[in-house]
Structure formats: structure tokens, C-alpha cells
Design a protein around this motif. Sequence first.
Motif, mmCIF file in Angstrom:
data_model
loop_
_atom_site.group_PDB
_atom_site.id
_atom_site.type_symbol
_atom_site.label_atom_id
_atom_site.label_comp_id
_atom_site.label_asym_id
_atom_site.label_seq_id
_atom_site.Cartn_x
_atom_site.Cartn_y
_atom_site.Cartn_z
ATOM 1 N N LEU A 52 45.877 71.595 42.012
ATOM 2 C CA LEU A 52 45.927 73.026 42.279
ATOM 3 C C LEU A 52 45.518 73.809 41.034
ATOM 4 C CD1 LEU A 52 49.427 73.007 44.011
ATOM 5 C CD2 LEU A 52 47.221 72.958 45.149
ATOM 6 N N ASP A 53 44.659 74.803 41.218
ATOM 7 C CA ASP A 53 44.252 75.690 40.127
ATOM 8 C C ASP A 53 45.252 76.838 40.063
ATOM 9 O OD1 ASP A 53 43.044 77.618 38.462
ATOM 10 O OD2 ASP A 53 41.033 76.946 39.002
ATOM 11 N N MET A 54 45.991 76.926 38.967
ATOM 12 C CA MET A 54 47.063 77.914 38.847
ATOM 13 C C MET A 54 46.538 79.336 38.698
ATOM 14 S SD MET A 54 49.789 76.173 39.256
ATOM 15 C CE MET A 54 51.134 77.225 38.693
ATOM 16 N N ARG A 55 45.239 79.492 38.489
ATOM 17 C CA ARG A 55 44.653 80.836 38.417
ATOM 18 C C ARG A 55 44.400 81.406 39.802
ATOM 19 N NH1 ARG A 55 39.573 79.093 34.936
ATOM 20 N NH2 ARG A 55 39.673 77.537 36.599
ATOM 21 N N GLU A 56 44.355 80.542 40.803
ATOM 22 C CA GLU A 56 43.947 80.983 42.141
ATOM 23 C C GLU A 56 44.968 80.680 43.230
ATOM 24 O OE1 GLU A 56 40.377 78.801 42.710
ATOM 25 O OE2 GLU A 56 39.218 79.906 41.192
ATOM 26 N N THR A 57 45.842 79.716 42.992
ATOM 27 C CA THR A 57 46.739 79.245 44.049
ATOM 28 C C THR A 57 48.013 80.084 44.112
ATOM 29 O OG1 THR A 57 45.943 77.005 43.592
ATOM 30 C CG2 THR A 57 47.889 77.212 45.003
ATOM 31 N N GLN A 61 52.471 78.006 47.574
ATOM 32 C CA GLN A 61 51.790 76.740 47.873
ATOM 33 C C GLN A 61 52.100 75.692 46.809
ATOM 34 O OE1 GLN A 61 47.556 77.176 48.567
ATOM 35 N NE2 GLN A 61 47.180 74.979 48.363
ATOM 36 N N VAL A 62 52.183 76.129 45.557
ATOM 37 C CA VAL A 62 52.550 75.215 44.472
ATOM 38 C C VAL A 62 53.948 74.664 44.709
ATOM 39 C CG1 VAL A 62 52.972 75.010 41.992
ATOM 40 C CG2 VAL A 62 51.072 76.430 42.827
ATOM 41 N N GLN A 63 54.882 75.555 45.026
ATOM 42 C CA GLN A 63 56.270 75.155 45.259
ATOM 43 C C GLN A 63 56.365 74.152 46.420
ATOM 44 O OE1 GLN A 63 58.490 76.416 43.171
ATOM 45 N NE2 GLN A 63 60.363 75.520 43.994
ATOM 46 N N VAL A 79 48.838 67.767 40.302
ATOM 47 C CA VAL A 79 48.128 68.208 39.094
ATOM 48 C C VAL A 79 48.013 69.726 39.132
ATOM 49 C CG1 VAL A 79 45.986 68.062 37.778
ATOM 50 C CG2 VAL A 79 46.825 66.050 39.025
ATOM 51 N N LEU A 80 48.563 70.377 38.115
ATOM 52 C CA LEU A 80 48.505 71.845 38.012
ATOM 53 C C LEU A 80 47.484 72.198 36.940
ATOM 54 C CD1 LEU A 80 52.313 72.696 38.211
ATOM 55 C CD2 LEU A 80 50.646 72.478 40.077
ATOM 56 N N THR A 87 50.338 79.629 27.835
ATOM 57 C CA THR A 87 49.628 79.773 26.570
ATOM 58 C C THR A 87 49.757 81.185 25.998
ATOM 59 O OG1 THR A 87 47.517 80.474 27.540
ATOM 60 C CG2 THR A 87 47.950 78.104 27.450
ATOM 61 N N THR A 88 49.224 81.340 24.796
ATOM 62 C CA THR A 88 49.284 82.636 24.122
ATOM 63 C C THR A 88 48.218 83.609 24.616
ATOM 64 O OG1 THR A 88 47.889 81.731 22.362
ATOM 65 C CG2 THR A 88 50.280 81.676 22.014
ATOM 66 N N GLY A 89 47.354 83.156 25.525
ATOM 67 C CA GLY A 89 46.354 84.057 26.104
ATOM 68 C C GLY A 89 47.022 85.224 26.808
ATOM 69 N N ARG A 90 46.367 86.353 26.811
ATOM 70 C CA ARG A 90 46.995 87.577 27.339
ATOM 71 C C ARG A 90 47.026 87.636 28.857
ATOM 72 N NH1 ARG A 90 44.473 92.227 23.295
ATOM 73 N NH2 ARG A 90 45.370 91.416 21.359
ATOM 74 N N LYS A 91 46.109 86.900 29.506
ATOM 75 C CA LYS A 91 46.015 87.014 30.954
ATOM 76 C C LYS A 91 47.141 86.231 31.618
ATOM 77 C CE LYS A 91 42.423 87.638 34.322
ATOM 78 N NZ LYS A 91 40.981 87.593 34.596
ATOM 79 N N ARG A 92 47.746 86.835 32.650
ATOM 80 C CA ARG A 92 48.849 86.214 33.377
ATOM 81 C C ARG A 92 48.490 86.128 34.851
ATOM 82 N NH1 ARG A 92 50.077 84.101 29.562
ATOM 83 N NH2 ARG A 92 51.651 84.592 28.025
ATOM 84 N N PHE A 93 48.897 85.028 35.481
ATOM 85 C CA PHE A 93 48.578 84.802 36.886
ATOM 86 C C PHE A 93 49.826 84.692 37.765
ATOM 87 C CE2 PHE A 93 45.064 83.287 34.346
ATOM 88 C CZ PHE A 93 43.970 83.835 34.986
ATOM 89 N N LEU A 94 50.976 84.432 37.157
ATOM 90 C CA LEU A 94 52.212 84.281 37.914
ATOM 91 C C LEU A 94 53.170 85.430 37.602
ATOM 92 C CD1 LEU A 94 52.895 80.446 37.509
ATOM 93 C CD2 LEU A 94 51.694 81.613 39.363
#
Length: 346
Positions: A52-57, A61-63, A79-80, A87-94
Amino acid sequence: MTAIRQVEKMTAGDFPALTVVAGEDVGQFSFLKEEVLRKIGFDPADLSMSRLDMRETPYAQVQEELESLPFFAENKWVVLDSFLDLTTGRKRFLSDEDLKRFEDYVQNPSADTKVLIFAEGKLDGKRRLVKLLKRQALLLETKQFKEKEFRSFLQEELRNRGWKLGADLQDVLLEKSMLNVSLLRQNLAFLEDYSNLATLTVEELRQLLPKTLQDNLFDLSSLLLQGKLEAARSLMADLRLQGKDDIQILALLLSHFRLFLYVRFLNPSTEANLVAELKKLTGISYNPYRVRFAQRDSQALPTSYLRKIYEKMIQTDYDMKTGLYDKAYLMDLLMIEMVQGLEQKN
């Protein structure tokens, strides 16, 4: 022991319920990710394995994947991919709620499921989830190699293959690999079918190894700074035949000359200090080999010339993107001005 060496010694059964693969070194991370997936025998057609791609899923569905029981095997793998919220990246997906639900899972993982988490980037040690994973999971984190460490890694690779290459040949491999593990492995692969490594010369090795776009950029820049206009034109023609776009090549030249100017105005006592100062100034981790070449190639060039050409490159980039004239024509004008500027300097 590096994370790569650790994984090389592991089998699929050695992976615990939670494994995190992370790191800023793109080459090492990419290689490590491929190696982990190879070790577990990942197959997208295998119904006991999901990716699963955590940027799109959606997290629901992950749960569901984490909590559902395996149907076709005793255990299953989840596999996530690209779990960038770690990470320290600024973008958040969850959302915070999603992260809290995953924290709950980390504290009580399923006995029938093994989870692989891939997070390209530096782990954010301040996040509660990262702290939990460091306690609960196997952490395979790549670290940026220093040149000495990369040389040691190369020598291990050579010993593992039973090869003996002199220091001069190792220097070529280091230079061509630019401290990139994946690139080093690719370069070593080109030598596997070479019949007589014992008599291999430096020039033969340079001819054997494929040229990257970065190599061609260095060659193009070097030819222009030596006033070899026709040779530079010929190389540009070859690059176009390979499908490289003039705007792409110009963007790399701009980056190259920008580094020339940085090096000119930052003059610490050592190369390591210069790399550190560059990161502090730009936020970019420059490859030490690239910095070394920039120091070498810009040393004899006046600051006024570097500024003038850099400004001309910016204008040419704008003209190309706005369609003022044909891109090849604009690139040729730029190269002519670069060479004429050298003649005026002299």
C-alpha cells in the motif's frame, strides 16, 4: 554494521512483526528496499502479500489490511510504502486520528502479520509514533557514507566477489559512483563479464563503465570551459539523440554554475567544512565529489565571468520556456557566449 550488510545476513524468518526501513541516502535506501523485498520473496500476485502506498491509500484500507487474518497462509506480509508521515518532510498524508490508530497497532501488532514500513527520508525523532517504532520495531536506517566509509564498502564488495583492484582503479569506481551504493553496484555489474581484471587499466575501466547524465554534464562543462566549442556541440547533439531535452541539460548546467559561485564565496579550510557550510546555506546535502569537482573546475575562473554566465543561463532558461526561439538555437548561443567570454578573459 551497515543496514545493507545486516539485511544481507537475514532470511525472511528473521524479520519481526514490525520493520522500518528509512534514510536520507537515496542510493542506499533504494538498494536496501529492493534487498528487503527480495529477501521476503515479495510477489504482488501472492494473496498473502499486500503493498500500500501511504501517500494515496485511505487509512481505513490500511487498518483493514493490518487487522484482517491471512486466508491462504499461516502468516501474511503488509508493505507500507512511502510512509512519509514518519519523516522530517513537511508534507503530511495522515490525520492525527489516523496516526493515533496506527500507534495503537504498533503497541499491539498482530501475531499473524509482518509489517514492512518504507520511509524515504530522515525519521522525525520528535514524533510519538517514531519513538514507539524505535522501541517496538527492527529499525534499518541508512546513513550517508563519508568517502572513507564508502571506500571501505567498495573494498568489502570487491572481497565478496574475490576481485583484486588497485587503488587507482578503486579511485575511478569511487569517482564514477559518486558515493551512491546503487550506482556502485551497477558499475561493478559491468565488470562481472570482463575476462581479465588483473590487467585492467584506468583508461579501460573508464571506457567500460557507462556514462551517466551527470558524467556528460561534467564533460560538457569542461569542454566549454576549455574553449572547445565544436566538441561541446557534438556532445550536445549526442545527448539530444539520447532523448535529453535542452531545458533539462540547461537546468543541470545552472545547478553546476550555481555551485561554482557558492564555492567561490564560501572558502572553508577543508572540503568537509565546505560541504557542511553548503548544507547550512542551501539546505541541500551536496555530494562531496561534486563539490570537489566544482572547486577544481572553477578555480581559474574570475567571479565576474561566473556571474555573467550564470545570469545568461537564467535568461536562456526563461527564453526557452517562453518559446522565444528554438531551444537548440538558444543553447548554441549560450555555448558561444561561454567560450567567447573565456577568450575575452584571456
